[in-house]
Scaffold this motif. Structure first.
Motif, PDB file in Angstrom:
ATOM      1  N   ASP A  84       0.808  -1.093  -0.311  1.00  0.00           N
ATOM      2  CA  ASP A  84       0.259  -0.111  -0.043  1.00  0.00           C
ATOM      3  C   ASP A  84       0.786   1.257  -0.087  1.00  0.00           C
ATOM      4  OD1 ASP A  84       1.068   0.493   2.804  1.00  0.00           O
ATOM      5  OD2 ASP A  84      -1.131   0.927   3.597  1.00  0.00           O
ATOM      6  N   ASP A  85       0.183   2.126  -0.050  1.00  0.00           N
ATOM      7  CA  ASP A  85       1.075   3.923  -0.469  1.00  0.00           C
ATOM      8  C   ASP A  85       1.917   4.185   0.595  1.00  0.00           C
ATOM      9  OD1 ASP A  85       0.131   3.779  -2.313  1.00  0.00           O
ATOM     10  OD2 ASP A  85      -1.990   5.197  -1.995  1.00  0.00           O
ATOM     11  N   SER A  86       1.497   3.611   1.897  1.00  0.00           N
ATOM     12  CA  SER A  86       2.103   3.766   3.264  1.00  0.00           C
ATOM     13  C   SER A  86       3.520   2.765   3.586  1.00  0.00           C
ATOM     14  CB  SER A  86       1.118   3.947   4.603  1.00  0.00           C
ATOM     15  OG  SER A  86       0.627   2.910   4.916  1.00  0.00           O
ATOM     16  N   GLY A  87       3.301   2.210   2.756  1.00  0.00           N
ATOM     17  CA  GLY A  87       4.391   0.775   2.707  1.00  0.00           C
ATOM     18  C   GLY A  87       4.699   0.187   3.870  1.00  0.00           C
ATOM     19  N   ILE A  88       3.756  -0.139   4.924  1.00  0.00           N
ATOM     20  CA  ILE A  88       3.658  -1.159   5.505  1.00  0.00           C
ATOM     21  C   ILE A  88       2.131  -1.931   5.929  1.00  0.00           C
ATOM     22  CG2 ILE A  88       3.894   0.643   7.766  1.00  0.00           C
ATOM     23  CD1 ILE A  88       1.151   1.249   8.255  1.00  0.00           C
ATOM     24  N   PHE A  89       1.700  -2.350   4.358  1.00  0.00           N
ATOM     25  CA  PHE A  89       0.639  -3.395   4.451  1.00  0.00           C
ATOM     26  C   PHE A  89       0.922  -4.028   3.106  1.00  0.00           C
ATOM     27  CE2 PHE A  89      -1.731  -0.987   7.895  1.00  0.00           C
ATOM     28  CZ  PHE A  89      -2.583  -1.695   8.590  1.00  0.00           C
ATOM     29  N   CYS A  90       0.794  -5.200   3.466  1.00  0.00           N
ATOM     30  CA  CYS A  90       1.096  -5.610   1.514  1.00  0.00           C
ATOM     31  C   CYS A  90      -0.115  -7.296   1.707  1.00  0.00           C
ATOM     32  CB  CYS A  90       2.608  -6.339   1.632  1.00  0.00           C
ATOM     33  SG  CYS A  90       2.672  -6.949  -0.174  1.00  0.00           S
TER      34      CYS A  90
END
Length: 185
Positions: A84-90
């Motif tokens: 995701d855009d935040s880089g903390i969920f995939c």
């Protein structure tokens, strides 16, 4: 004594205090399963649906790893796919496809740093940017002398992320090039 002298004195005190903690490759009751090479580390996270699986995310794609064997069981090669855009969920792949995995890495995120049994992973960095990671049993604390007996030093490195699985039976530590996995015996 000025503020700088106080900070230097406290740093030296902490380094001396942490030097009392022994190094061990694995905590009692745990087994080091293995190490996986990572190129372009972004983060890793444990699945909630299948608690022995870990998703490793890098600039060269995603890998699904079995924590019981440290074997890659699925892989894709699309850069930043599912992140995701935040880089903390995939988004997961293979057996955990469709599951949104919380990943820990340089961008933040987070994984549990303790278990329901009172075990904790504690990061101390008196020699920043290098970090030391300590595994502590119940009531253990590497920074309090009388509680150090329940602690061991696992690793000193440039640690990017660490944490327990959601069930508490696995933990992993990542630097920019490797992921190490432990399993409760």
């Amino acid at each position: 004594m000025n503020m700088s002298e106080c900070l230097i004195e406290n740093r030296n005190r902490l380094i001396e205090l942490l030097a009392n903690i022994p190094f061990a490759a694995s905590p009692d009751g745990w087994e080091r399963i293995g190490e996986i090479a990572i190129s372009g580390f972004i983060g890793f996270g444990f699945a909630r649906s299948k608690t022995n699986l870990i998703l490793v995310v890098s600039t060269s794609g995603r890998a699904l790893v079995n924590c019981d064997s440290a074997e890659k069981i699925d892989r894709d090669y699309e850069e930043f796919k599912g992140v995701d855009d935040s880089g903390i969920f995939c988004e997961g792949i293979g057996e955990i496809a469709g599951e949104k995995i919380l990943i820990a890495g340089p961008n933040g995120g987070g994984l549990p740093n303790s278990t329901c049994l009172g075990e904790t992973l504690r990061l101390c960095s008196p020699n920043w940017p290098q970090h030391s990671l300590y595994f502590c049993g119940p009531e253990g604390n590497p920074l309090i002398e009388k509680f150090q007996k329940n602690c061991i030093k696992l690793l000193t490195d440039f640690i990017e992320a660490y944490g327990f699985s959601w069930c508490g039976d696995y933990f992993a530590i990542a630097n920019s090039a490797n992921l190490e996995i432990w399993k409760r015996e």
